[in-house]
Design a protein around this motif. Structure first.
Motif, PDB file in Angstrom:
ATOM      1  N   GLN A  43      28.280  30.983 -55.093  1.00 39.61           N
ATOM      2  CA  GLN A  43      29.119  30.126 -55.930  1.00 39.61           C
ATOM      3  C   GLN A  43      30.291  30.854 -56.567  1.00 39.61           C
ATOM      4  O   GLN A  43      30.639  30.616 -57.724  1.00 39.61           O
ATOM      5  N   LYS A  44      30.821  31.775 -55.810  1.00 41.83           N
ATOM      6  CA  LYS A  44      32.042  32.449 -56.230  1.00 41.83           C
ATOM      7  C   LYS A  44      33.064  32.286 -55.105  1.00 41.83           C
ATOM      8  O   LYS A  44      32.706  31.918 -53.985  1.00 41.83           O
ATOM      9  N   ILE A  45      34.318  32.583 -55.437  1.00 37.45           N
ATOM     10  CA  ILE A  45      35.338  32.597 -54.404  1.00 37.45           C
ATOM     11  C   ILE A  45      35.651  34.041 -54.065  1.00 37.45           C
ATOM     12  O   ILE A  45      36.005  34.828 -54.933  1.00 37.45           O
ATOM     13  N   THR A  46      35.459  34.355 -52.797  1.00 36.59           N
ATOM     14  CA  THR A  46      35.770  35.702 -52.344  1.00 36.59           C
ATOM     15  C   THR A  46      36.988  35.620 -51.435  1.00 36.59           C
ATOM     16  O   THR A  46      36.986  34.859 -50.464  1.00 36.59           O
ATOM     17  N   ALA A  47      38.009  36.382 -51.773  1.00 41.37           N
ATOM     18  CA  ALA A  47      39.220  36.369 -50.954  1.00 41.37           C
ATOM     19  C   ALA A  47      39.238  37.581 -50.051  1.00 41.37           C
ATOM     20  O   ALA A  47      38.786  38.668 -50.433  1.00 41.37           O
ATOM     21  N   MET A  48      39.736  37.379 -48.824  1.00 34.29           N
ATOM     22  CA  MET A  48      39.903  38.490 -47.902  1.00 34.29           C
ATOM     23  C   MET A  48      41.390  38.643 -47.636  1.00 34.29           C
ATOM     24  O   MET A  48      42.031  37.717 -47.132  1.00 34.29           O
ATOM     25  N   ILE A  49      41.936  39.800 -48.014  1.00 33.64           N
ATOM     26  CA  ILE A  49      43.365  40.030 -47.805  1.00 33.64           C
ATOM     27  C   ILE A  49      43.555  41.266 -46.944  1.00 33.64           C
ATOM     28  O   ILE A  49      42.614  42.037 -46.718  1.00 33.64           O
ATOM     29  N   GLY A  50      44.784  41.447 -46.484  1.00 37.56           N
ATOM     30  CA  GLY A  50      45.083  42.615 -45.668  1.00 37.56           C
ATOM     31  C   GLY A  50      46.211  42.319 -44.703  1.00 37.56           C
ATOM     32  O   GLY A  50      46.539  41.151 -44.494  1.00 37.56           O
ATOM     33  N   PRO A  51      46.782  43.361 -44.127  1.00 37.82           N
ATOM     34  CA  PRO A  51      47.900  43.146 -43.200  1.00 37.82           C
ATOM     35  C   PRO A  51      47.467  42.384 -41.948  1.00 37.82           C
ATOM     36  O   PRO A  51      46.279  42.326 -41.629  1.00 37.82           O
ATOM     37  N   SER A  52      48.449  41.843 -41.223  1.00 44.20           N
ATOM     38  CA  SER A  52      48.150  41.098 -39.998  1.00 44.20           C
ATOM     39  C   SER A  52      47.406  41.968 -39.002  1.00 44.20           C
ATOM     40  O   SER A  52      47.691  43.160 -38.893  1.00 44.20           O
ATOM     41  N   GLY A  53      46.464  41.374 -38.316  1.00 45.24           N
ATOM     42  CA  GLY A  53      45.781  42.092 -37.244  1.00 45.24           C
ATOM     43  C   GLY A  53      44.699  43.036 -37.722  1.00 45.24           C
ATOM     44  O   GLY A  53      44.160  43.806 -36.936  1.00 45.24           O
ATOM     45  N   CYS A  54      44.350  42.974 -39.023  1.00 46.23           N
ATOM     46  CA  CYS A  54      43.344  43.909 -39.514  1.00 46.23           C
ATOM     47  C   CYS A  54      41.943  43.326 -39.377  1.00 46.23           C
ATOM     48  O   CYS A  54      40.972  43.936 -39.787  1.00 46.23           O
ATOM     49  N   GLY A  55      41.830  42.136 -38.811  1.00 41.43           N
ATOM     50  CA  GLY A  55      40.513  41.610 -38.475  1.00 41.43           C
ATOM     51  C   GLY A  55      39.840  40.779 -39.545  1.00 41.43           C
ATOM     52  O   GLY A  55      38.653  40.481 -39.449  1.00 41.43           O
ATOM     53  N   LYS A  56      40.599  40.363 -40.570  1.00 41.20           N
ATOM     54  CA  LYS A  56      39.924  39.605 -41.626  1.00 41.20           C
ATOM     55  C   LYS A  56      39.479  38.217 -41.147  1.00 41.20           C
ATOM     56  O   LYS A  56      38.393  37.768 -41.490  1.00 41.20           O
ATOM     57  N   SER A  57      40.311  37.577 -40.301  1.00 49.38           N
ATOM     58  CA  SER A  57      39.866  36.296 -39.742  1.00 49.38           C
ATOM     59  C   SER A  57      38.668  36.478 -38.825  1.00 49.38           C
ATOM     60  O   SER A  57      37.765  35.640 -38.783  1.00 49.38           O
ATOM     61  N   THR A  58      38.673  37.578 -38.088  1.00 48.12           N
ATOM     62  CA  THR A  58      37.552  37.864 -37.186  1.00 48.12           C
ATOM     63  C   THR A  58      36.255  38.009 -37.978  1.00 48.12           C
ATOM     64  O   THR A  58      35.209  37.478 -37.587  1.00 48.12           O
TER      65      THR A  58
END
Lengths: 259, 301
Positions: A35-50
């Motif tokens: 029940q928290k919001i966790t954000a994933m940030i980082g430059p393009s292509g660093c695999g965060k969407s993966t």
């Protein structure tokens, strides 16, 4: 984090993700709080969407993708042989970068997911409740039989959120949910995320650092390692990441020196 | 001025030439159609000068020897073979297209598609004899020799169905593949199985293209000639029994025009009336299919 026994919403341990032979993301250890919001940030292509897509096995849809290590959900590794990805995705829903409502009516868009998952209750109520929770009800209550595609981009995205919460998942994964929207629609989505976090665990990938700072409780900063595989560089409470990062690369990134 | 620039129009003869020849190529197909309609219409007029439209469109007996010209005897046989063909081609063609677009691996697709193309490339006369020498004996073996005639519309219809399977499957597959990946991802993200995604999301989203494929296939089945000429039977017969011989419109045209016919006889004129009827049937089906594609495509995007 503390001696108190915290059970996490979901947890990646030694997670490596590959596309074919290429290692895309290396050694991810990450615990997501409930029940928290966790954000994933980082430059393009660093695999965060993966990584995000690894949390509900959406990567399975890419034939060459595979994973090693584990993702623990309710004490069970979702990459175990006997786990049905369909069951996983039913509990860990997903909102995509571009709004992708079905070419069906607004009502059916919300009802469909619940229907295929065997929802037995009153569908009218569920649809209304989900649309209310997605802050869309007032705008669409008079045209539920109209196509979901007739709505504006921001409304479509909230419709996609409504259909996701209609399935009553534990966790909602959001892959840059506002990147295709204008600033006002973006703010609405962010407000909505705050509301949803009261009930759901939310993990959101974003390119927009201000957004991460505004909406999230925790922030994970991903970066490209020397071998061009993505790594989890730093993971902490959001205010720490933005005001007092421990690593130089994190500081460089959030102050806009690269990325 | 030294470096003056020339902005005047220039004649580009190459472009003009190519544009003109492309126009001629386009005009050629239109002129051909106009010519066919004119020729069909002219001869059909001669026919309808002797036989009333009413008799032609309401009669159920076609016996030129005794001046009976009721199109329903032939039209009914055409509709029977077409219906049977669609009964075969729709489910199989659609299943193949669903398999190819949603389930097949790259390798399976690479093997299966050329095979389907081969199926589409077999001359229809071969299919005709396939119907007569394989499908008919098979039907007679199953249903009994006294039930199934040697020439029958069932056998011809089934084989027409096989003939148009590649057409249905490849057009439907195009429609299914055109459905955005994002929709599939959305369905999977809600916990849908592969089957639920394919049947309840992808298929409805592609329905306009699939309908168009079906209608084009129907018009192909209506126009199919060699199979019915070989396997469906000679001699008009108004019947709803698929195991009896019956002559279709196309089959009748082939038989009559193959025999000795004097040019101004009513027999000769009658085949143009039939031809014109066929032309309008397939034309209107094609128009409908284009409408469907256009109408639903707007909604979908």
């Amino acid at each position: 984090m503390t001696e108190n026994k915290i059970t996490y919403a979901i947890e990646a341990a030694d997670l490596n993700l590959y596309y074919g032979e290429t290692l895309a993301v290396r050694d991810i250890d990450m615990q997501i709080e409930k029940q928290k919001i966790t954000a994933m940030i980082g430059p393009s292509g660093c695999g965060k969407s993966t990584v995000l897509r690894a949390f509900n096995r959406m990567n399975d849809l890419i034939p060459s993708a595979h994973a090693t290590g584990s993702v623990l959900y309710h004490g069970k590794d979702i990459y175990d042989e006997d786990v049905d990805p369909v069951e996983v995705r039913r509990r860990i829903g997903m909102v995509f970068q571009k709004p992708n409502p079905f070419p069906k009516s607004i009502f059916d868009n919300v009802a469909w997911g619940a229907q295929i998952n065997g929802y037995q209750g009153n569908m009218d109520e569920l649809v209304e409740e989900s649309l209310r929770d997605a802050a869309l009800w007032d705008e669409v209550k008079d045209k539920l039989d109209k196509s979901g595609l007739s709505l504006s981009g921001g409304q479509q995205q909230r419709l996609c959120i409504a259909r996701t919460i209609a399935v009553k998942p534990d966790i909602i994964l959001m892959d840059e949910p506002a990147s295709a929207l204008d600033p006002i629609a973006t703010l609405k989505i962010e407000d909505l995320m705050h509301e949803l976090a009261k009930e759901f665990t939310i993990i959101v990938v974003t390119h927009n650092m201000q957004q991460a700072a505004r909406v999230s409780d925790f922030t994970a900063f991903f970066n490209l390692g020397e071998d061009h595989a993505g790594v989890l560089e730093e993971y902490d409470v959001t205010s720490n990441i933005f005001t007092n990062p421990k690593k130089k690369t994190t500081e460089d990134y959030i102050t806009g020196r690269f990325g | 001025m030294q470096n003056s620039i020339d902005l005047r129009k220039k004649r580009r003869w190459g472009e003009t030439l190519i544009q003109a020849s492309l126009f001629i190529a386009g005009a050629f197909s239109i002129l051909t159609t106009v010519g066919i309609v004119y020729e069909l219409g002219k001869e059909a007029m001669n026919f309808f000068a002797q036989v009333s439209l009413w008799e032609y469109f309401t009669g159920a007996d076609w016996n030129p020897q005794i001046d009976q010209f009721g199109i329903w005897a032939l039209l009914n046989a055409t509709l029977m073979t077409t219906f049977i063909a669609m009964l075969v081609a729709l489910p199989i063609g659609l299943s193949i297209s669903l398999y190819l677009s949603e389930y097949a691996s790259h390798r399976a697709r690479r093997t299966l598609k050329p095979i389907l193309e081969v199926l589409a490339g077999i001359p229809t006369v071969v299919y005709g004899y396939f119907a007569l020498t394989f499908m008919t004996p098979l039907l007679r073996g199953i249903f009994g020799r006294d039930v199934v005639d040697i020439y029958n519309t069932a056998s011809a219809g089934i084989v027409i169905g096989i003939l148009i399977i590649p057409m249905v499957s490849s057009m439907s597959e195009d429609a299914l593949s055109a459905v955005p990946r994002a929709l599939r991802a959305a369905a999977y993200g809600l916990g849908a199985t592969k089957l639920e995604t394919a049947v309840k999301v992808v298929l409805p989203a592609a329905i306009s293209g699939i309908m168009a494929a079906f209608i084009v296939a129907i018009s192909r089945a209506i126009g199919e000639t060699m199979i019915v000429a070989v396997a469906a039977g000679a001699g008009s017969n108004f019947t709803f029994n698929p195991f009896e011989a019956a002559e279709t419109m196309t089959g009748h045209i082939v038989r009559i025009s193959g025999g000795d016919l004097s040019y101004d006889s009513i027999d000769y004129n009658s085949i143009f009336a039939i031809g014109l009827t066929l032309f309008f049937m397939t034309l209107s089906l094609n128009v409908i299919s284009q409408r469907i594609v256009r109408k639903y495509r707007e909604v979908y995007e």
